[in-house]
Design a protein around this motif. Structure first.
Motif, mmCIF file in Angstrom:
data_model
loop_
_atom_site.group_PDB
_atom_site.id
_atom_site.type_symbol
_atom_site.label_atom_id
_atom_site.label_comp_id
_atom_site.label_asym_id
_atom_site.label_seq_id
_atom_site.Cartn_x
_atom_site.Cartn_y
_atom_site.Cartn_z
ATOM 1 N N LEU A 209 21.074 -9.286 -9.114
ATOM 2 C CA LEU A 209 22.376 -9.400 -9.761
ATOM 3 C C LEU A 209 22.737 -10.857 -10.031
ATOM 4 C CD1 LEU A 209 24.334 -6.639 -7.809
ATOM 5 C CD2 LEU A 209 23.305 -6.486 -10.080
ATOM 6 N N GLN A 210 22.231 -11.772 -9.175
ATOM 7 C CA GLN A 210 22.457 -13.195 -9.446
ATOM 8 C C GLN A 210 21.742 -13.649 -10.705
ATOM 9 O OE1 GLN A 210 21.206 -14.942 -5.734
ATOM 10 N NE2 GLN A 210 23.269 -14.869 -4.851
ATOM 11 N N ARG A 213 24.201 -13.253 -13.179
ATOM 12 C CA ARG A 213 25.199 -14.312 -13.044
ATOM 13 C C ARG A 213 24.701 -15.624 -13.651
ATOM 14 N NH1 ARG A 213 27.686 -16.527 -7.279
ATOM 15 N NH2 ARG A 213 29.149 -18.036 -8.189
ATOM 16 N N ARG A 216 25.163 -15.983 -18.029
ATOM 17 C CA ARG A 216 26.546 -15.523 -18.173
ATOM 18 C C ARG A 216 26.778 -14.730 -19.454
ATOM 19 N NH1 ARG A 216 30.042 -17.305 -14.477
ATOM 20 N NH2 ARG A 216 29.382 -18.981 -13.092
ATOM 21 N N LEU A 219 26.710 -11.020 -18.686
ATOM 22 C CA LEU A 219 27.655 -10.372 -17.769
ATOM 23 C C LEU A 219 28.498 -9.284 -18.430
ATOM 24 C CD1 LEU A 219 28.847 -13.305 -15.477
ATOM 25 C CD2 LEU A 219 27.412 -11.357 -14.864
#
Length: 405
Positions: A209-210, A213, A216, A219
């Motif tokens: 999931l990072q 992140r 961006r 997202l």
């Protein structure tokens, strides 16, 4: 990979996914019925158990999909795919032999772990297609799912009418044959020079999931994917129990109904996604899919007779363009060495949605048919799914405002 080799690889992935989804679809009409047999045919209790099964299956997806995605980025797609498919086949045989509800539960845990290989298949698709063609390629994958659901549930309904365990044996055999087929046919799609190193920090679900992140721009698209997948879990969570309660359908009728839904899915994803995206672009195709999904699920929620169910099936069918369009946009924003991690991350989101969805929708269904319910509305779960689809559509349109394809 040359263009002919790429086409051959896509053909294998299509066949492979069809066989796996046939195996997966075979057990759909009979698994809730098998659970009911362990709880004295109590539909409300069975719904809660089916919800627990679904949540646990998705938890395993959440934990294992990023690991398999990262392993495929490091060691190649081929070994990860073949091991996953073989493991899935052995697990179906395990569930066919399950003597108690507890053993069946263990089987679903293993199934969630091995089914995580579908993310690797998506990464394989990204390896052998150009960014502008990926929406269409993911549409082919969706068509493979749909085709598998034509054959699988219908076959499962027929086989399960005589013995609810027989479909598990057939599913296991199909998956093992698929693994053997791939052992001799499937080429590797990720050459060594394009592979990324493997670390547990990147392979765990939080690390996956990072990855989103760190990118961006992904997202809001990831949020769109999450809402879509959360709404979509209503189907595997409650459809069999809902159809039995509302329409008085048994395994055979449910199996054939799911097969017809699969036909609609194949027509849309196999024949509509490519020309629609080419003509209108991914953004407008996404909007069409979200609108159809919202209205279709709303009709499901209001259905109390068979003819209205079939109207809902037709209205919902164009929703099949939503996910290929979304995945095409997301894949185009990531480089070649990150496709496995992207698919692992999106599978983790699917896993989170899958953990929440079955519990949410089965509890809503159990409450809506209980004697103490303030509102007796068996289709309430589908109405909630319709609202989630609407939210996914609005977020997706906002996130793709600058998309040029």
């Amino acid at each position: 990979m040359s263009k002919p080799a790429g086409r051959a690889a896509l053909t294998f992935i299509f066949v492979s996914i069809v066989l796996d989804i046939v195996a997966f679809g075979i057990v759909i009409p009979v698994l809730p019925k098998l659970v009911e047999s362990f709880v004295n045919n109590d539909s409300a209790t069975a719904a809660r158990w089916v919800g627990l099964f679904g949540t646990t299956w998705a938890l395993m997806q959440f934990l294992c999909a990023p690991i398999l995605g990262a392993l495929s980025d490091r060691y190649g797609r081929r070994p990860v795919l073949l091991i996953s498919i073989a493991g899935l086949g052995l697990d179906y045989i395990f569930m066919a032999l399950a003597p108690t509800l507890g053993w069946l539960f263990v089987g679903r845990i293993i199934s969630g772990m091995t089914a995580s290989g579908f993310a690797t298949a998506s990464a394989y698709i990204a390896d052998v297609t150009e960014p502008e063609n990926r929406a269409a390629a993911f549409g082919i994958v969706g068509a493979a799912w749909g085709f598998g659901f034509i054959v699988g549930p219908a076959l499962g309904g027929v086989l399960g009418a005589s013995d609810p365990r027989l479909p598990f044996w057939v599913a296991g055999g199909l998956a093992l044959l698929n693994a053997l087929y791939g052992l001799f046919i499937l080429p590797e799609s990720l050459p060594p020079e394009r592979r990324a190193g493997f670390t547990w920090a990147r392979a765990n679900p939080i690390g996956a999931l990072q990855f989103l992140r760190a990118h961006r721009e992904l997202l809001p698209l990831a949020g769109t994917s999450f809402l879509y997948n959360l709404g979509h879990t209503v189907y595997p969570s409650v459809f069999v129990l809902w159809a039995g309660y509302v329409l008085q359908w048994g395994a055979k009728e449910v199996g054939f109904a799911l097969a017809i839904v699969g036909v609609a899915n194949v027509v849309v994803q196999g024949g509509v996604v490519r020309p629609l995206v080419r003509r209108l672009g991914a953004r407008k195709a996404l909007a069409i899919g979200a609108t159809a999904g919202t209205i279709g699920f709303a009709l499901y929620g209001l259905t109390d007779v068979a003819w209205l169910f079939w109207v809902a099936v037709v209205v919902y069918a164009p929703a099949g363009v939503f996910n290929p369009s979304l995945m095409g946009v997301m894949s185009a924003r990531v480089g070649p060495s990150g496709q496995g991690r992207l698919q692992g991350a999106t599978s983790s989101l699917m896993g989170i949605a899958g953990m929440i969805g079955p519990a949410l929708f089965t509890l809503v269904f159990a409450w809506s048919i209980s004697d103490g319910a303030a509102l007796h509305l068996p289709g309430l779960a589908f109405l909630i799914a319709a609202a989630l689809f609407a939210l996914a559509g609005m977020l997706g349109l906002r996130a793709t405002r600058e998309t040029s394809y």
